[in-house]
Scaffold this motif. Sequence first.
Motif, PDB file in Angstrom:
ATOM      1  N   GLY A 100      34.151  42.188  23.276  1.00 19.49           N
ATOM      2  CA  GLY A 100      34.845  41.003  22.770  1.00 19.49           C
ATOM      3  C   GLY A 100      36.196  40.764  23.421  1.00 19.49           C
ATOM      4  N   LEU A 101      36.325  41.182  24.681  1.00 19.74           N
ATOM      5  CA  LEU A 101      37.625  41.056  25.367  1.00 19.74           C
ATOM      6  C   LEU A 101      37.706  39.707  26.101  1.00 19.74           C
ATOM      7  N   THR A 102      38.167  38.691  25.410  1.00 18.91           N
ATOM      8  CA  THR A 102      38.253  37.354  26.011  1.00 18.91           C
ATOM      9  C   THR A 102      39.487  37.229  26.915  1.00 18.91           C
ATOM     10  N   ASN A 103      40.350  38.240  26.913  1.00 19.66           N
ATOM     11  CA  ASN A 103      41.562  38.233  27.749  1.00 19.66           C
ATOM     12  C   ASN A 103      41.350  38.933  29.081  1.00 19.66           C
ATOM     13  N   LEU A 104      40.087  39.165  29.462  1.00 19.95           N
ATOM     14  CA  LEU A 104      39.789  39.738  30.785  1.00 19.95           C
ATOM     15  C   LEU A 104      38.904  38.765  31.557  1.00 19.95           C
ATOM     16  N   GLN A 105      39.357  38.371  32.748  1.00 13.92           N
ATOM     17  CA  GLN A 105      38.507  37.542  33.609  1.00 13.92           C
ATOM     18  C   GLN A 105      38.211  38.311  34.897  1.00 13.92           C
ATOM     19  N   THR A 106      37.060  38.034  35.484  1.00 12.34           N
ATOM     20  CA  THR A 106      36.719  38.661  36.761  1.00 12.34           C
ATOM     21  C   THR A 106      36.832  37.616  37.872  1.00 12.34           C
ATOM     22  N   LEU A 107      37.127  38.116  39.069  1.00 11.84           N
ATOM     23  CA  LEU A 107      37.280  37.211  40.215  1.00 11.84           C
ATOM     24  C   LEU A 107      36.708  37.897  41.443  1.00 11.84           C
ATOM     25  N   GLN A 108      35.719  37.270  42.077  1.00 15.28           N
ATOM     26  CA  GLN A 108      35.199  37.869  43.306  1.00 15.28           C
ATOM     27  C   GLN A 108      36.127  37.491  44.451  1.00 15.28           C
ATOM     28  N   GLY A 109      36.755  38.498  44.998  1.00 13.17           N
ATOM     29  CA  GLY A 109      37.712  38.276  46.084  1.00 13.17           C
ATOM     30  C   GLY A 109      38.207  39.623  46.546  1.00 13.17           C
ATOM     31  N   GLY A 110      39.112  39.612  47.502  1.00 12.49           N
ATOM     32  CA  GLY A 110      39.609  40.875  48.029  1.00 12.49           C
ATOM     33  C   GLY A 110      41.083  40.791  48.342  1.00 12.49           C
ATOM     34  N   PHE A 111      41.600  41.868  48.881  1.00 14.39           N
ATOM     35  CA  PHE A 111      43.027  41.967  49.193  1.00 14.39           C
ATOM     36  C   PHE A 111      43.498  40.801  50.053  1.00 14.39           C
ATOM     37  N   LEU A 112      42.652  40.367  50.964  1.00 10.76           N
ATOM     38  CA  LEU A 112      43.076  39.371  51.950  1.00 10.76           C
ATOM     39  C   LEU A 112      42.732  37.954  51.518  1.00 10.76           C
ATOM     40  N   SER A 113      41.683  37.801  50.711  1.00  8.32           N
ATOM     41  CA  SER A 113      41.244  36.448  50.318  1.00  8.32           C
ATOM     42  C   SER A 113      41.821  36.013  48.975  1.00  8.32           C
ATOM     43  N   TRP A 114      42.340  36.944  48.201  1.00  9.59           N
ATOM     44  CA  TRP A 114      42.976  36.609  46.916  1.00  9.59           C
ATOM     45  C   TRP A 114      44.196  35.729  47.201  1.00  9.59           C
ATOM     46  N   GLN A 115      44.273  34.596  46.486  1.00  7.83           N
ATOM     47  CA  GLN A 115      45.375  33.656  46.738  1.00  7.83           C
ATOM     48  C   GLN A 115      46.143  33.390  45.438  1.00  7.83           C
ATOM     49  N   PRO A 116      46.912  34.363  44.991  1.00  9.42           N
ATOM     50  CA  PRO A 116      47.643  34.196  43.726  1.00  9.42           C
ATOM     51  C   PRO A 116      48.844  33.284  43.909  1.00  9.42           C
ATOM     52  N   ALA A 117      49.274  32.658  42.815  1.00  5.14           N
ATOM     53  CA  ALA A 117      50.548  31.927  42.861  1.00  5.14           C
ATOM     54  C   ALA A 117      51.672  32.950  43.035  1.00  5.14           C
ATOM     55  N   ALA A 118      52.697  32.564  43.804  1.00  6.19           N
ATOM     56  CA  ALA A 118      53.813  33.484  44.052  1.00  6.19           C
ATOM     57  C   ALA A 118      54.463  33.879  42.728  1.00  6.19           C
ATOM     58  N   ALA A 119      54.857  35.143  42.644  1.00  8.94           N
ATOM     59  CA  ALA A 119      55.624  35.689  41.518  1.00  8.94           C
ATOM     60  C   ALA A 119      54.951  35.437  40.162  1.00  8.94           C
ATOM     61  N   SER A 120      53.615  35.456  40.143  1.00  7.38           N
ATOM     62  CA  SER A 120      52.892  35.093  38.911  1.00  7.38           C
ATOM     63  C   SER A 120      52.375  36.298  38.126  1.00  7.38           C
ATOM     64  N   ILE A 121      52.522  37.512  38.669  1.00  4.54           N
ATOM     65  CA  ILE A 121      51.872  38.690  38.075  1.00  4.54           C
ATOM     66  C   ILE A 121      52.940  39.733  37.709  1.00  4.54           C
ATOM     67  N   ASP A 122      52.720  40.424  36.578  1.00  6.94           N
ATOM     68  CA  ASP A 122      53.657  41.484  36.167  1.00  6.94           C
ATOM     69  C   ASP A 122      53.299  42.844  36.778  1.00  6.94           C
ATOM     70  N   VAL A 123      52.016  43.162  36.784  1.00 13.11           N
ATOM     71  CA  VAL A 123      51.589  44.503  37.224  1.00 13.11           C
ATOM     72  C   VAL A 123      50.302  44.391  38.041  1.00 13.11           C
ATOM     73  N   VAL A 124      50.283  45.066  39.192  1.00 13.81           N
ATOM     74  CA  VAL A 124      49.043  45.225  39.971  1.00 13.81           C
ATOM     75  C   VAL A 124      48.720  46.717  40.032  1.00 13.81           C
ATOM     76  N   VAL A 125      47.482  47.042  39.693  1.00 10.57           N
ATOM     77  CA  VAL A 125      46.995  48.419  39.841  1.00 10.57           C
ATOM     78  C   VAL A 125      45.908  48.407  40.906  1.00 10.57           C
ATOM     79  N   CYS A 126      46.003  49.346  41.824  1.00 15.10           N
ATOM     80  CA  CYS A 126      45.043  49.401  42.929  1.00 15.10           C
ATOM     81  C   CYS A 126      44.724  50.863  43.193  1.00 15.10           C
ATOM     82  N   ARG A 127      43.518  51.275  42.801  1.00 17.28           N
ATOM     83  CA  ARG A 127      43.179  52.693  42.935  1.00 17.28           C
ATOM     84  C   ARG A 127      41.935  52.865  43.801  1.00 17.28           C
ATOM     85  N   PHE A 128      42.066  53.714  44.789  1.00 13.34           N
ATOM     86  CA  PHE A 128      40.953  54.109  45.659  1.00 13.34           C
ATOM     87  C   PHE A 128      40.250  52.905  46.281  1.00 13.34           C
TER      88      PHE A 128
END
Length: 235
Positions: A100-128
Amino acid sequence: MDNTTPPRPAWHYNEFVQTGVDLDDADMVEDYDHRQGSDSEEENRLIATLGIAAGDTVVDLGCGTGSFALAAARHGARVTAIDVAANMLRYVARAADANGLTNLQTLQGGFLSWQPAAASIDVVVCRFALHHLPDFWKQIALNNIANALAPGGTLFLRDVVFSFPAAEYETHINAWIDAMPQRSGFSREEFETHVRDEYSTFDWILHGMLQRAGFTVREHNIHAPQYADYLCSRR
Ligand SMILES: C[S@@+](CC[C@H](N)C(=O)[O-])C[C@H]1O[C@@H](n2cnc3c(N)ncnc32)[C@H](O)[C@@H]1O
């Protein structure tokens, strides 16, 4: 990527082709959490370390089966789980629905193709995951992450990273490949494939790249000659 994504030049790295171990294989995905030893208590400790609060905007980049993304969503963060592998994302979406986690969305993309708005994110986690890119492209990816983070925002990066002297590489690689199949859910062949076909780099290179991308490395933990964590703040 959708129809609005501009075409890439012919020289651009194609991050949608799996390098090394095929992590988009359906059997691999079903078994991945078990093999990786995903542990919700460990995820909760990381959430506390990163100071994630309900409502924070969090990205799990190269999320795999989304162990961290799901824990952060349970904690009340607004989470985007991003991966190039469609089967991984289907797994994450199913788990989010089941919980029931409606606050999680998935996005097919990668490090190079992800196009976030500048300064829009608080935390990025990237493991392995960053080791899937050659070094030149790692720097472009880190620049992209830095651009996405708000000033003072946090990047937590964990990966297979080498800190042994280059002259001793055979000893350290062989010791790792001999030891890990007993200590993890992955086979000797998968560790061999990692070293041969994926792009783990030296700690001194990755550390320099993080600084060049605009990060202050607040904590730098080398767990073993083959593993490192970097807890970074966007300057
Ligand atoms: C070893 S798994 C790690 C998954 C998860 N982060 C974890 O710690 O369990 C690496 C993940 O990175 C993804 N990946 C590979 N290349 C990527 C890229 N260019 N951009 C984003 N994710 C990528 C793979 O599909 C895979 O799901």
